[in-house]
Design a protein around this motif. Structure first.
Motif, PDB file in Angstrom:
ATOM      1  N   LEU A   1      24.832  39.879  33.393  1.00 24.48           N
ATOM      2  CA  LEU A   1      24.821  39.650  31.934  1.00 24.48           C
ATOM      3  C   LEU A   1      26.205  39.910  31.339  1.00 24.48           C
ATOM      4  O   LEU A   1      26.640  39.202  30.423  1.00 24.48           O
ATOM      5  CB  LEU A   1      23.769  40.526  31.248  1.00 24.48           C
ATOM      6  N   ALA A   2      26.903  40.901  31.867  1.00 29.55           N
ATOM      7  CA  ALA A   2      28.276  41.157  31.425  1.00 29.55           C
ATOM      8  C   ALA A   2      29.172  39.980  31.798  1.00 29.55           C
ATOM      9  O   ALA A   2      30.051  39.590  31.026  1.00 29.55           O
ATOM     10  CB  ALA A   2      28.795  42.453  32.050  1.00 29.55           C
ATOM     11  N   TRP A   3      28.939  39.400  32.972  1.00 32.02           N
ATOM     12  CA  TRP A   3      29.722  38.248  33.389  1.00 32.02           C
ATOM     13  C   TRP A   3      29.491  37.065  32.457  1.00 32.02           C
ATOM     14  O   TRP A   3      30.427  36.357  32.090  1.00 32.02           O
ATOM     15  CB  TRP A   3      29.377  37.841  34.817  1.00 32.02           C
ATOM     16  N   LYS A   4      28.224  36.845  32.096  1.00 26.49           N
ATOM     17  CA  LYS A   4      27.913  35.749  31.166  1.00 26.49           C
ATOM     18  C   LYS A   4      28.581  35.990  29.820  1.00 26.49           C
ATOM     19  O   LYS A   4      29.103  35.062  29.193  1.00 26.49           O
ATOM     20  CB  LYS A   4      26.398  35.608  30.997  1.00 26.49           C
ATOM     21  N   GLY A   5      28.577  37.244  29.366  1.00 26.29           N
ATOM     22  CA  GLY A   5      29.254  37.585  28.108  1.00 26.29           C
ATOM     23  C   GLY A   5      30.752  37.322  28.185  1.00 26.29           C
ATOM     24  O   GLY A   5      31.354  36.802  27.243  1.00 26.29           O
TER      25      GLY A   5
ATOM     26  N   GLY B   1      30.475  35.359  47.968  1.00 24.41           N
ATOM     27  CA  GLY B   1      29.076  35.596  48.287  1.00 24.41           C
ATOM     28  C   GLY B   1      28.288  36.314  47.198  1.00 24.41           C
ATOM     29  O   GLY B   1      27.079  36.483  47.334  1.00 24.41           O
ATOM     30  N   LYS B   2      28.928  36.713  46.113  1.00 28.03           N
ATOM     31  CA  LYS B   2      28.255  37.497  45.069  1.00 28.03           C
ATOM     32  C   LYS B   2      28.280  36.859  43.679  1.00 28.03           C
ATOM     33  O   LYS B   2      27.378  37.080  42.883  1.00 28.03           O
ATOM     34  CB  LYS B   2      28.897  38.885  44.959  1.00 28.03           C
ATOM     35  N   THR B   3      29.309  36.096  43.385  1.00 27.68           N
ATOM     36  CA  THR B   3      29.477  35.596  42.023  1.00 27.68           C
ATOM     37  C   THR B   3      28.403  34.582  41.629  1.00 27.68           C
ATOM     38  O   THR B   3      27.937  33.802  42.465  1.00 27.68           O
ATOM     39  CB  THR B   3      30.877  35.000  41.797  1.00 27.68           C
ATOM     40  N   THR B   4      28.021  34.631  40.379  1.00 31.01           N
ATOM     41  CA  THR B   4      27.121  33.625  39.796  1.00 31.01           C
ATOM     42  C   THR B   4      27.899  32.732  38.826  1.00 31.01           C
ATOM     43  O   THR B   4      27.303  31.914  38.134  1.00 31.01           O
ATOM     44  CB  THR B   4      25.971  34.313  39.031  1.00 31.01           C
ATOM     45  N   GLN B   5      29.228  32.907  38.789  1.00 29.53           N
ATOM     46  CA  GLN B   5      30.041  32.238  37.770  1.00 29.53           C
ATOM     47  C   GLN B   5      31.140  31.343  38.347  1.00 29.53           C
ATOM     48  O   GLN B   5      32.108  31.025  37.651  1.00 29.53           O
ATOM     49  CB  GLN B   5      30.685  33.301  36.856  1.00 29.53           C
ATOM     50  N   LEU B   6      30.983  30.894  39.574  1.00 30.49           N
ATOM     51  CA  LEU B   6      32.043  30.120  40.226  1.00 30.49           C
ATOM     52  C   LEU B   6      32.431  28.879  39.431  1.00 30.49           C
ATOM     53  O   LEU B   6      33.622  28.613  39.226  1.00 30.49           O
ATOM     54  CB  LEU B   6      31.649  29.746  41.654  1.00 30.49           C
ATOM     55  N   GLU B   7      31.461  28.119  38.964  1.00 30.38           N
ATOM     56  CA  GLU B   7      31.791  26.895  38.211  1.00 30.38           C
ATOM     57  C   GLU B   7      32.547  27.221  36.924  1.00 30.38           C
ATOM     58  O   GLU B   7      33.512  26.528  36.579  1.00 30.38           O
ATOM     59  CB  GLU B   7      30.532  26.079  37.924  1.00 30.38           C
TER      60      GLU B   7
ATOM     61  N   THR C   1      47.079  41.989  24.102  1.00 30.34           N
ATOM     62  CA  THR C   1      45.891  42.609  23.530  1.00 30.34           C
ATOM     63  C   THR C   1      44.932  42.946  24.669  1.00 30.34           C
ATOM     64  O   THR C   1      44.713  42.143  25.562  1.00 30.34           O
ATOM     65  CB  THR C   1      45.210  41.650  22.534  1.00 30.34           C
ATOM     66  N   TYR C   2      44.351  44.143  24.612  1.00 27.90           N
ATOM     67  CA  TYR C   2      43.445  44.613  25.656  1.00 27.90           C
ATOM     68  C   TYR C   2      42.006  44.529  25.185  1.00 27.90           C
ATOM     69  O   TYR C   2      41.668  44.948  24.072  1.00 27.90           O
ATOM     70  CB  TYR C   2      43.773  46.067  26.011  1.00 27.90           C
ATOM     71  N   ILE C   3      41.138  43.989  26.055  1.00 27.02           N
ATOM     72  CA  ILE C   3      39.693  43.949  25.794  1.00 27.02           C
ATOM     73  C   ILE C   3      38.980  44.404  27.064  1.00 27.02           C
ATOM     74  O   ILE C   3      39.308  43.950  28.165  1.00 27.02           O
ATOM     75  CB  ILE C   3      39.226  42.525  25.404  1.00 27.02           C
ATOM     76  N   LYS C   4      37.997  45.265  26.904  1.00 23.26           N
ATOM     77  CA  LYS C   4      37.141  45.662  28.028  1.00 23.26           C
ATOM     78  C   LYS C   4      35.873  44.842  27.936  1.00 23.26           C
ATOM     79  O   LYS C   4      35.211  44.834  26.911  1.00 23.26           O
ATOM     80  CB  LYS C   4      36.811  47.145  27.987  1.00 23.26           C
ATOM     81  N   SER C   5      35.546  44.157  29.006  1.00 24.96           N
ATOM     82  CA  SER C   5      34.365  43.324  29.033  1.00 24.96           C
ATOM     83  C   SER C   5      33.256  44.055  29.778  1.00 24.96           C
ATOM     84  O   SER C   5      33.507  44.711  30.784  1.00 24.96           O
ATOM     85  CB  SER C   5      34.674  42.001  29.723  1.00 24.96           C
ATOM     86  N   GLY C   6      32.045  43.920  29.306  1.00 24.83           N
ATOM     87  CA  GLY C   6      30.921  44.551  29.987  1.00 24.83           C
ATOM     88  C   GLY C   6      30.653  45.934  29.454  1.00 24.83           C
ATOM     89  O   GLY C   6      31.005  46.270  28.339  1.00 24.83           O
TER      90      GLY C   6
END
Length: 149
Positions: A48-52, A85-91, A143-148
């Motif tokens: 969900l963090a990756w999608k965000g 082997g783990k990512t759901t966001q390759l595309e 600029t710094y942003i923390k995701s997730g």
């Protein structure tokens, strides 16, 4: 004597006006050349963090187009975003990479977790130290942003 004083005052006025025009003009040019630079830290393996993150990247590119430069730094648990082997966001990563967004993985994390560089998607680059990369970018004015989480 009065004639010399008037001439001197006029000369000072004209010189000051000319200097002001020289100083003001480059500032106007620099405002147009400003580019947004954003470094995003990802240390979460939560999909969900990756999608965000992907949504934020989409919004940045739609809003600012080529005037924004973005680097995503994945380290710790976030390295899984870049693992084939783990990512759901390759595309999405491929799409954003083609738009100029950089994705980099932390070599310290790879070494600590015994992950080979061959397990990382080819669209990603590497940095020796993820947190160090973030600090360097901030020191350069990014600029710094923390995701997730």
């Amino acid at each position: 004597m009065h004639k010399y004083i008037s001439t001197f005052v006029l000369l000072v006025f004209l010189t000051a006006s000319g200097l002001q025009a020289q100083v003001t003009e480059p500032k106007a040019k620099n405002v147009q050349a400003v580019k947004h630079r954003v470094v995003i830290q990802l240390s979460s393996n939560d999909t969900l963090a990756w999608k965000g993150l992907m949504n934020n990247l989409k919004n940045l590119k739609e809003g600012w187009g080529d005037s924004v430069q973005v680097e995503v730094v994945a380290h710790g648990n976030g390295i899984q975003l870049l693992m084939a082997g783990k990512t759901t966001q390759l595309e999405n990563i491929r799409k954003f990479k083609s738009m100029g967004i950089d994705f980099v993985g932390c070599e310290n994390t790879l070494r600590e977790r015994k992950i080979s560089k061959t397990e990382i998607i080819p669209e990603a680059g590497f940095v020796k130290m993820g947190i160090g990369e973030i600090i360097l970018r901030q020191e350069e004015g990014w600029t710094y942003i923390k995701s997730g989480f």
